[in-house]
Design a protein around this motif. Structure first.
Motif: not given
Length: 249
Positions: A165, A167, A183, A186, A189, A235, A239
């Motif tokens: 998240r 990278t 973060v 998705v 990412v 993943f 957060r």
């Protein structure tokens, strides 16, 4: 997050992925977060004791009480305190020296930058959450299994999921190198070539493990499926472990 914010996040990911220049000081070659060092030493100490000092009957006792056994919850056995603790304590046990070594290498690589970012207490909670997610996924697939599940792989896979998240961006200039930047969404990412390659290799490695690893004759089996549960937790759940003082941009 709207498209403009999504675009800014993608630009941030690209910029933060670029190599950082040195500020003149030398980065320590081996600079692990203290909590990662402590957890690693605990895993090493436990397996060393098991392999070198415990006899076969004592090893069986250790597995029955501290490894995760799905049969404990679905079989005709009375639930005890170990039914509550083993979904976490299994993560400190290992099946072989090779199993331990591989996990400790990945723990150092992914655990230290995550611990430096989120702090010691949150990292310990993250370890536990990853372990629980791993056994939950394993239990869903094998609810009646009598094979002990052991290893830190579930928690470490959660760290890998969290790293994706970001990278895999790490600020190497910092005194305590940590994952940097926000973060990422998705959607951002999954547009990163680096992340997609990592996910492909990681999934392939897990499939190979599943196809070619057999059940141990005199020891616990390493369940590759549990890695997926841990990875998904990291993943999608990172957060929840982010410190409130880290700016999101």
């Amino acid at each position: 997050m709207d498209k403009e914010e999504d675009h800014r996040a993608e630009l941030s990911a690209r910029n933060d992925t670029m190599p950082h220049q040195s500020d003149g000081g030398r980065e320590p070659v081996f600079n692990l977060a203290p909590v990662v060092t402590g957890l690693g030493l605990l895993c090493i100490a436990i397996y060393t004791m098991e392999a070198l000092w415990l006899n076969f009957d004592q090893q069986i006792w250790l597995m029955l009480h501290f490894a995760f056994l799905p049969f404990r919850y679905t079989g005709p056995v009375a639930l005890d305190v170990y039914a509550l603790t083993s979904p976490v304590t299994y993560s400190f046990l290992h099946g072989s020296w090779g199993h331990l070594l591989v996990n400790m290498v990945w723990l150092a690589a992914f655990g230290s930058p995550l611990a430096n970012r989120i702090g010691t207490l949150r990292f310990l909670c993250f370890w536990v959450a990853g372990a629980l997610a791993a056994v939950a996924f394993h239990f869903a697939l094998y609810p009646s299994s009598m094979v002990p599940l052991v290893g830190a792989s579930g928690s470490i896979s959660a760290m890998m999921g969290a790293a994706a998240r970001f990278t895999f961006r790490v600020d190497r200039r910092a005194q305590k190198p940590a994952f940097t930047g926000p973060v990422l969404p998705v959607s951002v990412v999954l547009r990163s070539r680096m992340v997609l390659v990592f996910l492909g290799v990681w999934m392939a490695a897990n499939l190979v493990t599943g196809l070619f690893s057999g059940t141990a004759v005199n020891g616990p089996q390493i369940a590759w499926e549990a890695h997926i549960g841990g990875f998904l937790l990291g993943f999608f759940g990172i957060r929840a472990f982010e410190p409130g003082h880290i700016a999101r941009h």
